[in-house]
Design a protein around this motif. Sequence first.
Motif, PDB file in Angstrom:
ATOM      1  N   LEU A  65       0.861  -1.188   0.000  1.00  0.00           N
ATOM      2  CA  LEU A  65       0.000   0.000   0.000  1.00  0.00           C
ATOM      3  C   LEU A  65       0.892   1.230   0.000  1.00  0.00           C
ATOM      4  N   THR A  66       0.615   2.174  -0.913  1.00  0.00           N
ATOM      5  CA  THR A  66       1.388   3.420  -0.951  1.00  0.00           C
ATOM      6  C   THR A  66       0.453   4.613  -0.819  1.00  0.00           C
ATOM      7  N   ASP A  67       1.048   5.778  -0.573  1.00  0.00           N
ATOM      8  CA  ASP A  67       0.248   7.004  -0.579  1.00  0.00           C
ATOM      9  C   ASP A  67       0.146   7.530  -2.004  1.00  0.00           C
ATOM     10  N   VAL A  68      -0.403   8.721  -2.169  1.00  0.00           N
ATOM     11  CA  VAL A  68      -0.628   9.280  -3.497  1.00  0.00           C
ATOM     12  C   VAL A  68       0.677   9.563  -4.241  1.00  0.00           C
ATOM     13  N   ASN A  69       1.786   9.674  -3.522  1.00  0.00           N
ATOM     14  CA  ASN A  69       3.087   9.953  -4.155  1.00  0.00           C
ATOM     15  C   ASN A  69       3.891   8.691  -4.406  1.00  0.00           C
ATOM     16  N   GLY A  70       3.308   7.529  -4.106  1.00  0.00           N
ATOM     17  CA  GLY A  70       4.031   6.278  -4.326  1.00  0.00           C
ATOM     18  C   GLY A  70       4.928   5.889  -3.179  1.00  0.00           C
ATOM     19  N   LEU A  71       4.796   6.529  -2.020  1.00  0.00           N
ATOM     20  CA  LEU A  71       5.617   6.193  -0.859  1.00  0.00           C
ATOM     21  C   LEU A  71       4.961   5.042  -0.105  1.00  0.00           C
ATOM     22  N   ILE A  72       5.714   3.959   0.095  1.00  0.00           N
ATOM     23  CA  ILE A  72       5.152   2.740   0.677  1.00  0.00           C
ATOM     24  C   ILE A  72       4.758   2.975   2.127  1.00  0.00           C
ATOM     25  N   VAL A  73       3.490   2.659   2.436  1.00  0.00           N
ATOM     26  CA  VAL A  73       2.938   2.841   3.777  1.00  0.00           C
ATOM     27  C   VAL A  73       2.940   1.530   4.553  1.00  0.00           C
ATOM     28  N   HIS A  74       2.612   0.418   3.860  1.00  0.00           N
ATOM     29  CA  HIS A  74       2.498  -0.873   4.562  1.00  0.00           C
ATOM     30  C   HIS A  74       2.733  -2.008   3.564  1.00  0.00           C
ATOM     31  N   THR A  75       3.299  -3.119   4.060  1.00  0.00           N
ATOM     32  CA  THR A  75       3.512  -4.291   3.207  1.00  0.00           C
ATOM     33  C   THR A  75       3.157  -5.571   3.958  1.00  0.00           C
ATOM     34  N   LEU A  76       2.751  -6.594   3.194  1.00  0.00           N
ATOM     35  CA  LEU A  76       2.549  -7.951   3.701  1.00  0.00           C
ATOM     36  C   LEU A  76       3.155  -8.884   2.671  1.00  0.00           C
ATOM     37  N   GLY A  77       3.895  -9.904   3.112  1.00  0.00           N
ATOM     38  CA  GLY A  77       4.475 -10.782   2.103  1.00  0.00           C
ATOM     39  C   GLY A  77       5.102 -12.034   2.659  1.00  0.00           C
ATOM     40  N   ASP A  78       5.444 -12.957   1.741  1.00  0.00           N
ATOM     41  CA  ASP A  78       6.134 -14.186   2.114  1.00  0.00           C
ATOM     42  C   ASP A  78       7.562 -13.849   2.540  1.00  0.00           C
ATOM     43  N   ASP A  79       8.022 -14.499   3.606  1.00  0.00           N
ATOM     44  CA  ASP A  79       9.346 -14.190   4.148  1.00  0.00           C
ATOM     45  C   ASP A  79      10.449 -14.363   3.115  1.00  0.00           C
ATOM     46  N   ASP A  80      10.356 -15.447   2.314  1.00  0.00           N
ATOM     47  CA  ASP A  80      11.424 -15.698   1.341  1.00  0.00           C
ATOM     48  C   ASP A  80      11.491 -14.599   0.286  1.00  0.00           C
ATOM     49  N   PHE A  81      10.324 -14.074  -0.108  1.00  0.00           N
ATOM     50  CA  PHE A  81      10.343 -13.008  -1.110  1.00  0.00           C
ATOM     51  C   PHE A  81      10.681 -11.655  -0.487  1.00  0.00           C
ATOM     52  N   LEU A  82      10.306 -11.434   0.777  1.00  0.00           N
ATOM     53  CA  LEU A  82      10.610 -10.154   1.425  1.00  0.00           C
ATOM     54  C   LEU A  82      12.113  -9.894   1.461  1.00  0.00           C
ATOM     55  N   GLU A  83      12.898 -10.974   1.583  1.00  0.00           N
ATOM     56  CA  GLU A  83      14.350 -10.802   1.567  1.00  0.00           C
ATOM     57  C   GLU A  83      14.810 -10.247   0.223  1.00  0.00           C
ATOM     58  N   LYS A  84      14.243 -10.796  -0.877  1.00  0.00           N
ATOM     59  CA  LYS A  84      14.571 -10.269  -2.204  1.00  0.00           C
ATOM     60  C   LYS A  84      14.057  -8.842  -2.356  1.00  0.00           C
ATOM     61  N   ALA A  85      12.863  -8.586  -1.842  1.00  0.00           N
ATOM     62  CA  ALA A  85      12.255  -7.264  -1.976  1.00  0.00           C
ATOM     63  C   ALA A  85      13.081  -6.199  -1.279  1.00  0.00           C
ATOM     64  N   ASN A  86      13.669  -6.556  -0.149  1.00  0.00           N
ATOM     65  CA  ASN A  86      14.479  -5.578   0.590  1.00  0.00           C
ATOM     66  C   ASN A  86      15.700  -5.134  -0.209  1.00  0.00           C
ATOM     67  N   ARG A  87      16.149  -6.005  -1.120  1.00  0.00           N
ATOM     68  CA  ARG A  87      17.318  -5.642  -1.935  1.00  0.00           C
ATOM     69  C   ARG A  87      17.008  -4.478  -2.871  1.00  0.00           C
ATOM     70  N   VAL A  88      15.733  -4.332  -3.256  1.00  0.00           N
ATOM     71  CA  VAL A  88      15.357  -3.222  -4.134  1.00  0.00           C
ATOM     72  C   VAL A  88      14.461  -2.223  -3.396  1.00  0.00           C
ATOM     73  N   ALA A  89      14.525  -2.266  -2.065  1.00  0.00           N
ATOM     74  CA  ALA A  89      13.844  -1.274  -1.229  1.00  0.00           C
ATOM     75  C   ALA A  89      12.329  -1.297  -1.362  1.00  0.00           C
ATOM     76  N   LEU A  90      11.760  -2.491  -1.485  1.00  0.00           N
ATOM     77  CA  LEU A  90      10.303  -2.610  -1.442  1.00  0.00           C
ATOM     78  C   LEU A  90       9.884  -2.760   0.022  1.00  0.00           C
TER      79      LEU A  90
END
Length: 636
Positions: A65-90
């Motif tokens: 979920l992001t705000d109107v400017n695309g700034l991430i407010v909240h995330t939910l995800g699988d642990d294995d993918f969250l590690e990959k996501a953190n590499r690109v700042a998701l």
Amino acid sequence: MMIEESRQRSIAYGLSETEKPDFSPIARTDFSLLLEQNRILHAHALPVMETLYEQIINTHNMVILTDVNGLIVHTLGDDDFLEKANRVALKPGVIWSEASKGTNAIGTAIVENQPVQIHANEHYLQANHFLTCSAAPISDHQGNVIGVLDVTGDQSSFHKHTMALVRMSAQMIENHLFSTAFQHSITLHFNTRPEFIGTLMEGIASFSPSGSFLSANKTGLFQLGLSLSALQSHTFSSLFGLPISALFDHYRTAMPGLLNLCMPSGVRVYGRAELNSANSIFQQSAELVRHNDDGARDGARSSNLGSPSAHATNQNARRLSGLRYLNTGDPQVAALIDKVNKVLGRDIPILVMGETGTGKELLAQAIHNDSPRANGPFVAVNCASIPETLIESELFGYEDGAFTGARKKGAVGKILQGNGGTLFLDEIGDMPFSLQARLLRVLQERMVTPLGSTKSIPVNIELICATNRNLRDMIAKGEFREDLYYRLNGLVVRLPPLRERTDIETVVEKILLAESSGKTYTVSPEIMQLFKQHNWPGNFRQLTNLLRTAIVMADQENIIQRQHLPDDFLEDIDLCLTPKPEESTNWRVSNGANLEEMEISVIQQALESNGGNVSATAKALGVSRNTIYRKLPPQK
């Protein structure tokens, strides 16, 4: 085209495809302020995000979920993918606008103000090529984008249905936000089909206590066919052909049913209104409107019916919902319509027989629209849905103080509401035996006496009844009055179930046209063959819901295939088509059993052969465990 335009914008921002993305989140204090600014959005989005995540769990994806400017407010995800996501700042606190990350679903959805899916190397930055992202903007009640809902995952686990799930979830959030914004107003939920009220397919429009238009959700705007700005000059009455005071009257009855309304286009819709009667402003406005409107309502109603605009509206409604539009090529239906046409306007009651979901109310509405009473009211009463203790007051009305809990000033019953028009009594076989004599008296004398009153009121109605029960059997058992039966069955017609009809291809085509919002969908020959073989226990209601789901699942595809159909439908099809087991298995089925009995018998014997193990039985029959549970009778 859209992706290419986004790439050009990315170049204009001065971004390089090979550069390392900006991973730095905003400061903690700034993020706390961001959360507070988006508190309402976050509160309404969180439960929807959790539901969405449950549908994609363990698929190497995350919900964002992001705000109107695309700034991430909240995330939910699988642990294995969250590690990959953190590499690109998701992660929360990082901005994913086009200016920051180039072409990506979140940023591009904000710029284009429409759902966007960016797959693999469609991302501008090479660092993001391992992703597939599906995003949909979230708008407030004024149509302004306030955030984005996104599902991002590994591009190798890409699923084409993800975009449809994201769009539906974003619409759910918008509807929740809409309801909150107008919780102290009059809110109407409406659709051309009553079963869609309360679903994502419903239109929602809000009005002030005096009836002035306030706003509508996206589906409501589409159904009304007007822009938000064009609607600002309208009122509840001008949009739905009903005085606001009549709306208040409707909800003063003991068991108010769905409203039957007519939009400016001439299309009729069903509606359910929410009135905040605890709000003193609403109460005062309601009484003021009633005082101003009551004196002129009857005269205005009769004069409006004779006005050119009202006449055109009613003619449009009749053209859009007449008997000839129900004639889609089946000989049984054609013969039925021919019989009905011969008795229109002859004061002959019509009794419609048929299974649940065969379209009995749709037929009744078409009969009304083609009759000389088309300009009068069409009042539908489902005798099976009203509690036995309330059905008498619902039908006949009551005076002030007629019983404990009665509304002040009493209420007009359904029979009197249908005066000058058509009364449709659905599921007449479920009417309590004690009330059948009173209904018979009303039909014979054409007089109604409300509860608690000694005054009888003349009533002039056309009567249509419907049932899925065998009334003759009920008469033999003493459950239905024989004299009432012969008063109702002036013309008895039977609507065939869907499995007996020969026009299923035309029916499917019409439903797809009605549900597709302007886009053209067809059904593959394989699926059409399955439709022709299926038993359709839910008839048209089941088929319509099935096709509506298939349209959502097909998304951008034009041909509905097997993968677009719900699993439970495919399980039922597979079970029906399962070959009869070999004699060596000792699974024997009586030759006299019907299809349903055969299915249950096969399941029960297979279950016995597997020692009561449901999983083993399901595997042996090639169906899911849910099918086993659904088909077997409940254990006592």
